[in-house]
Design a protein around this motif. Sequence first.
Motif, short mmCIF file in Angstrom:
data_model
loop_
_atom_site.label_atom_id
_atom_site.label_comp_id
_atom_site.label_asym_id
_atom_site.label_seq_id
_atom_site.Cartn_x
_atom_site.Cartn_y
_atom_site.Cartn_z
N ALA A 84 -11.53 -20.83 -22.28
CA ALA A 84 -11.61 -22.02 -23.15
C ALA A 84 -12.22 -23.20 -22.42
CB ALA A 84 -10.22 -22.37 -23.66
N GLY A 85 -12.51 -23.05 -21.12
CA GLY A 85 -13.17 -24.11 -20.37
C GLY A 85 -12.22 -25.01 -19.61
N GLY A 86 -10.98 -24.63 -19.48
CA GLY A 86 -10.02 -25.45 -18.74
C GLY A 86 -10.30 -25.44 -17.24
N PRO A 87 -10.05 -26.55 -16.57
CA PRO A 87 -10.26 -26.60 -15.12
C PRO A 87 -9.28 -25.66 -14.38
CG PRO A 87 -9.18 -28.60 -15.87
CD PRO A 87 -9.52 -27.81 -17.09
N PHE A 88 -9.62 -25.34 -13.13
CA PHE A 88 -8.83 -24.37 -12.38
C PHE A 88 -7.39 -24.83 -12.18
CE2 PHE A 88 -7.50 -21.83 -8.71
CZ PHE A 88 -7.85 -20.56 -9.17
N TRP A 89 -7.18 -26.12 -12.01
CA TRP A 89 -5.80 -26.61 -11.82
C TRP A 89 -4.98 -26.37 -13.08
CZ3 TRP A 89 -3.75 -30.19 -15.06
CH2 TRP A 89 -4.62 -30.98 -15.80
N LEU A 90 -5.62 -26.51 -14.25
CA LEU A 90 -4.92 -26.25 -15.52
C LEU A 90 -4.65 -24.74 -15.68
CD1 LEU A 90 -3.77 -27.35 -18.15
CD2 LEU A 90 -6.04 -27.06 -19.17
N GLN A 91 -5.59 -23.91 -15.28
CA GLN A 91 -5.39 -22.46 -15.33
C GLN A 91 -4.18 -22.06 -14.47
OE1 GLN A 91 -9.11 -20.58 -14.15
NE2 GLN A 91 -10.25 -22.17 -15.24
#
Length: 153
Positions: free
Chosen positions: A48-55
Amino acid sequence: MIEWIVANGWVFWLALFLVLAIIEVMSLDLYFIMLATGALAAVFTALAGGPFWLQTLVFCVIALAMILFLRPIALRHLRRSPADRLTNVDRLVGLDALVLEPTTRLSGRAKIGGETWSARIDGDTTLEPGSYGRVTRIDGAIAYITERAATEA
């Protein structure tokens, strides 16, 4: 290497999901499948395009929630066994046992459900060959029996 993982997070999370799922298949303790579910949620976050910290945050939160809330419920359901579905030696408890040789607290043999078992008496009596007892429990390869009351015969 780190830059590639951050740029292609979905590949990292998908690989982690597969490794955790394989470990769960080998261990069957329901921890690794909960972690694998967190990794799968991180795959969708990455796609969905979330940044790595959000993942990473999604992985941690989902995995922790699954371990704390879903795993205990799943274990309860797996361990629940209705009485009419007894298997193996559990089904022998309560059956009649035909005593084949003098049976005491120390030695003996009995026929239970068509099979010959090492038997011991739960009590201080001795059962003679040809008499019947009732199986009270099974401990390893030894069946513990009690004298069957005369009214049960």
